[in-house]
Structures are given as C-alpha cells and as structure tokens.
Design a protein around this motif. Structure first.
Motif, short mmCIF file in Angstrom:
data_model
loop_
_atom_site.label_atom_id
_atom_site.label_comp_id
_atom_site.label_asym_id
_atom_site.label_seq_id
_atom_site.Cartn_x
_atom_site.Cartn_y
_atom_site.Cartn_z
N LYS A 119 62.78 34.71 -6.35
CA LYS A 119 62.35 36.10 -6.43
C LYS A 119 62.29 36.73 -5.04
N ASP A 120 61.96 35.87 -4.04
CA ASP A 120 61.82 36.37 -2.67
C ASP A 120 63.11 36.98 -2.16
N ALA A 121 64.24 36.52 -2.72
CA ALA A 121 65.54 36.96 -2.18
C ALA A 121 65.77 38.45 -2.37
N ASP A 122 65.03 39.08 -3.29
CA ASP A 122 65.21 40.52 -3.52
C ASP A 122 65.06 41.31 -2.23
N ARG A 123 63.99 41.00 -1.48
CA ARG A 123 63.71 41.80 -0.28
C ARG A 123 64.87 41.70 0.72
N GLU A 124 65.28 40.47 1.00
CA GLU A 124 66.33 40.30 2.01
C GLU A 124 67.67 40.84 1.50
N LEU A 125 67.92 40.68 0.21
CA LEU A 125 69.18 41.21 -0.34
C LEU A 125 69.20 42.73 -0.22
N GLY A 126 68.07 43.35 -0.48
CA GLY A 126 67.97 44.80 -0.31
C GLY A 126 68.21 45.21 1.14
N ARG A 127 67.65 44.44 2.07
CA ARG A 127 67.83 44.76 3.50
C ARG A 127 69.30 44.62 3.89
N VAL A 128 69.95 43.57 3.36
CA VAL A 128 71.36 43.34 3.68
C VAL A 128 72.20 44.51 3.17
N LEU A 129 71.97 44.90 1.90
CA LEU A 129 72.75 45.99 1.31
C LEU A 129 72.53 47.31 2.06
N LEU A 130 71.31 47.51 2.50
CA LEU A 130 71.00 48.72 3.27
C LEU A 130 71.83 48.75 4.55
N ARG A 131 71.92 47.61 5.21
CA ARG A 131 72.68 47.55 6.46
C ARG A 131 74.19 47.56 6.21
N LEU A 132 74.58 47.18 5.01
CA LEU A 132 76.00 47.31 4.63
C LEU A 132 76.31 48.73 4.16
N ARG A 133 75.35 49.62 4.35
CA ARG A 133 75.47 51.04 3.98
C ARG A 133 75.69 51.21 2.48
N GLN A 134 74.93 50.46 1.71
CA GLN A 134 74.95 50.62 0.25
C GLN A 134 73.53 50.89 -0.24
N PRO A 135 72.96 52.03 0.17
CA PRO A 135 71.55 52.28 -0.15
C PRO A 135 71.28 52.35 -1.66
N ARG A 136 72.26 52.87 -2.41
CA ARG A 136 72.04 52.98 -3.85
C ARG A 136 71.89 51.60 -4.49
N GLU A 137 72.72 50.66 -4.02
CA GLU A 137 72.65 49.28 -4.52
C GLU A 137 71.39 48.58 -4.00
N ALA A 138 70.98 48.94 -2.79
CA ALA A 138 69.81 48.28 -2.16
C ALA A 138 68.51 48.68 -2.84
N ARG A 139 68.45 49.90 -3.32
CA ARG A 139 67.19 50.47 -3.80
C ARG A 139 66.46 49.61 -4.84
N PRO A 140 67.13 49.20 -5.95
CA PRO A 140 66.36 48.44 -6.96
C PRO A 140 65.80 47.13 -6.41
N PHE A 141 66.52 46.50 -5.48
CA PHE A 141 66.02 45.24 -4.91
C PHE A 141 64.75 45.49 -4.09
N LEU A 142 64.77 46.54 -3.28
CA LEU A 142 63.60 46.81 -2.44
C LEU A 142 62.44 47.34 -3.27
N ALA A 143 62.76 48.09 -4.34
CA ALA A 143 61.69 48.55 -5.23
C ALA A 143 61.00 47.34 -5.87
N ARG A 144 61.80 46.35 -6.27
CA ARG A 144 61.21 45.14 -6.86
C ARG A 144 60.41 44.35 -5.83
N ALA A 145 60.91 44.32 -4.58
CA ALA A 145 60.19 43.59 -3.52
C ALA A 145 58.81 44.20 -3.29
N VAL A 146 58.75 45.54 -3.32
CA VAL A 146 57.47 46.23 -3.14
C VAL A 146 56.53 45.94 -4.31
#
Ligand code: ZN
Length: 457
Positions: free
Chosen positions: A317-344
């Motif tokens: 489950k922890d991987a959500d946060r880092e996956l969201g951060r990776v996608l954000l830096r890959l300039r895919q904010p739309r894809e990153a959003r649900p992962f970071l929302a779940r991390a929060v």
C-alpha cells in the motif's frame, strides 16, 4: 507527543537566544545554552543537513523519549541530522545533539539509535565539554564550529582550526564511562534496551580493528577501549539489563536509513544493495517498494515506475505515495492524482504525502486546494522547507503577499540561507497584520540582521 515540531527549530532557537540576552543571567547553564544556540544557528548555514521528515522526526522522537524521562531540564534538547556518510554523532553544550546519516545507516534497530542518543544526552546533561575545559579557555561558538567542522568536513575544518583542533573535543576517559553509565540508565527508563548501546559500540570496535586507519570518526571524540567496553558490560550485568531479542529495524527506521543512505552515499552503492535485497527475496513487496523508492530518489523515474507498480501488485500500500511522486515528475499529474489522494487517505498525518498531494493539485490548476494541502503539510511539520516555499509562492500569487514573504522567508531560514531569509522576512514584517506571525518575524529579524552584518549582507 513532544517531538518539538510545533514551532520550527530555528524560531525556538532565536526566541531563546533573545530571552537569554534580555535576562543576562550569566550562570554556566545559560552560557552553555547560548553557545549551543549560536552553534546551531551557524551550523544551519554551514553544515550539510538532512531535512527529510522521515529521518529527522525519527531521531527527534527517539531522543525526546529519552529526554522525557530525565525530568525538568535547564534547556530544551534538539536533534539534527548531518548529511554525511561517516559514522559520527556529537553533542553541543546546551542540548543540541547531531547524528550523521552514516550512523543512522549502521544501526540495527531503534534501540541502537537510542543508545547513541542516550550517550550523547548524558554528555550534555553532565556538562562534560564545559567541565573538561578550563573556565578561562572556554571556547566560543566560532571555535567550536571550527572544531566540529573539522570532524564533518576535514578539509574545511583543518584549514580553519589546525589539525589538532578536533583533539580538544575528545572526551576524557572518566567522562566516557560516566556517559555510558548514565546513558544506559536513561535507556532503561525510556523503555529501550540499554544493551543495544553496548552492541553498537562493539560494532564500531570491530570496524576500527578490521579497517586499518579508517576508524569511525565517532571513536575519535568518544575513545573506545576494551576497558570501557568491559566496564559497560559490568554495568549492564549488575543491573540485569538484558536484551531478550533484537527486534530488527522498524519500518520507520528502514525508511530513515533508506533516505540517510541515498542522501549521503554514492547512488550506485545504495542501488546495488537494494537490488540485491530484491534478488534475495523476489516475493517481498516491501523490499521491492524500497528499491522503487531508491530508483525514484536517484532519478531513474521509468525504472522506479515499473518497480513501484510491481510492489503495488504484490500488495504494498505504501507504494502509492512514491508512485504518485514518480508520475508527477514524469509530468503525468492526472495519473498521479489518485495515487497521492490515496496516500493522503492512508496516512493523513504524513507531511510528505500532503505536500506531494498539494503539488499535484497545483499542477492541475487547483490552487486553493493546493494551498490547503501545503498548509496541512506545514502544520504537520513546520520544518518542511519545500512546503514552506510552495505555500509562500501560492499565497503570494493569491494576493496575500504578507503570508507569501513570511513563508518564503521561513523556507530560506530552514535552508540556512539567512541573507535571503532576511530579505523576505523584512518584507513580511512590513505587510503582515499584527498577530502571531508578525510577532514571530519580529523575533527572527534581529539575529538575521546581525548575521547579515557579519557576512557583509
Ligand atoms: Zn562519549
């Protein structure tokens, strides 16, 4: 829980420094505190520091748990992490304890970390450095900084102080034994295994013997002898402080070690170790998650994404946060959003998750929601420089320039960029309405102006 994160460390230091100046009570405890505060202020600008909340908060929490058992103290203890791969730790009079990332990486569990902190706290508590020095020769913070800098960065320190300077910081043998004894008692009182301190010293002892001439720097200031080890062993035995089983690193320690290593050691060394861990346990979701995190931190974003997706697939489950951060830096904010929302959602009190969630919202143009997320991050961890900076930028953009300058000033302050901090906070002072924040700025300005004068700012 008193992890000291309610006010920023810097603010507390300044506030205490001013309080001292106004009372002028020149007893030795006050002198020590003043020395420590001045040292911490200079160190903030000159020493490389680790600022990741995962690392700093673990050290603060562990140290504070020990301090809480000491009863009322003449000063507050503060804990910092120096970004340095060497195994070292030191304590400055007045309650300022510094641990190097290399030492955190070497601890087997939190009890061993507590062992080192307990020993350092004992040196401070028993005023060893001040008692060791003739009153007339008591060093000022500039000398102390030079001496400690010679331990952190030998080239810099040696040039400033001369080669023998760090020898002055070497504790006397009887003080070492006293710190061992007191430290063991503090550990027992705080619910840590006192024997962990001995375990850790044994590890350093065998490192010193196996690597010729490459003794851990910690042993230069805390000389370790067979006699000292035997003495500590005897203390532990008579008190029947046994250590039933080594718990192994907690999840929090594993994360702190991951970051401590990746910030201070060559990336390929760290990567290799985490790759080996995955190769040894290919079905371990946690090991794969940690490798994905290391890949992210070292900038290998595509590999990080693949590895973190594998970890998720294996149930991390922890991987959500880092996956969201990776996608954000890959300039895919739309894809990153649900992962970071779940991390929060998974860890609402995690300031890193809140901050990264704010970043994705900002990227998607939701400035108000981003601002709220940054505020939550700063509320959880005021020393989070990234969050202070983004909060400042967005507040300024939203037209609240006083708040904008205030938070940008705090961000510079936390980075030890005092000249820039002064510029921002002077503007904040002129624009903030009367209240807590303006009062805080008024406390911060005088030492910063003093610093700017000394450094030609
Ligand atoms: Zn010592």
């Amino acid at each position: 829980m008193g992890d000291g994160s309610f006010r920023t460390v810097a603010v507390a230091i300044f506030a205490a420094a001013l309080a001292w100046q106004s009372t002028c009570a020149a007893q030795s405890t006050a002198d020590e505190r003043k020395l420590g505060e001045s040292f911490a202020f200079e160190a903030g600008a000159q020493l490389p520091m680790v600022r990741d909340p995962e690392v700093v908060r673990l050290v603060q929490r562990t140290g504070q748990r020990i301090v809480d058992g000491l009863g009322p103290q003449p000063f507050e203890y503060r804990f910092f992490v120096v970004n340095d791969p060497k195994v070292n730790a030191f304590a400055v009079p007045g309650g300022f304890v510094y641990v190097h990332s290399g030492l955190i990486a070497l601890t087997a569990d939190e009890d061993e970390l507590a062992g080192v902190l307990g020993h350092e706290i004992a040196h401070v508590h028993a005023h060893h450095l001040s008692r060791q020095e003739e009153k007339s020769q008591f060093w000022n913070y500039a000398q102390l900084l030079g001496m400690l800098a010679s331990i952190v960065q030998p080239a810099v320190g040696a040039a400033a102080m001369g080669a023998s300077a760090s020898a002055k910081l070497k504790y006397k043998r009887e003080f070492e034994q006293e710190a061992d004894y007191l430290g063991a008692r503090y550990l027992a009182d705080a619910g840590y295994a006192p024997r962990a301190m001995l375990d850790f010293f044994h590890k350093l002892w065998s490192q010193e013997r196996s690597t010729s001439g490459q003794a851990p720097p910690y042993l230069q200031t805390h000389p370790l002898t067979e006699e000292r080890l035997n003495h500590l062993e005897a203390v532990l035995r008579t008190s029947q402080w046994n250590r039933p089983a080594k718990p192994g690193p907690s999840l929090e320690l594993r994360r702190a070690q991951l970051l401590a290593r990746v910030r201070s050691q060559p990336a390929q060394d760290v990567l290799r170790d985490y790759q080996q861990a995955v190769a040894a346990s290919p079905d371990d979701a946690g090991a794969r998650y940690e490798l994905g995190w290391i890949l992210f931190e070292t900038g290998a974003l595509e590999s990080a994404r693949v590895t973190l997706e594998q970890a998720r697939g294996m149930g991390s489950k922890d991987a959500d946060r880092e996956l969201g951060r990776v996608l954000l830096r890959l300039r895919q904010p739309r894809e990153a959003r649900p992962f970071l929302a779940r991390a929060v959602e998974l860890a609402p009190s995690d300031p890193v998750a809140q901050f990264e969630y704010g970043r994705v919202l900002e990227e998607l143009g939701e400035a108000d929601a981003a601002l709220a997320a940054y505020r939550r991050a700063v509320g959880l961890y005021p020393d989070m420089e990234d969050a202070q900076r983004q909060l400042g930028i967005l507040a300024g953009r939203a037209g609240d320039t006083g708040q904008g300058y205030y938070h940008l000033g705090k961000a510079h302050l936390l980075r030890g960029e005092y000249i820039q901090a002064l510029t921002q906070l002077e503007k904040a002072d002129a624009q903030l309405p009367p209240g807590d924040e303006q009062a805080e700025v008024k406390l911060l300005l005088p030492p910063l102006r003093n610093y700017a004068q000394r450094h030609g700012g």
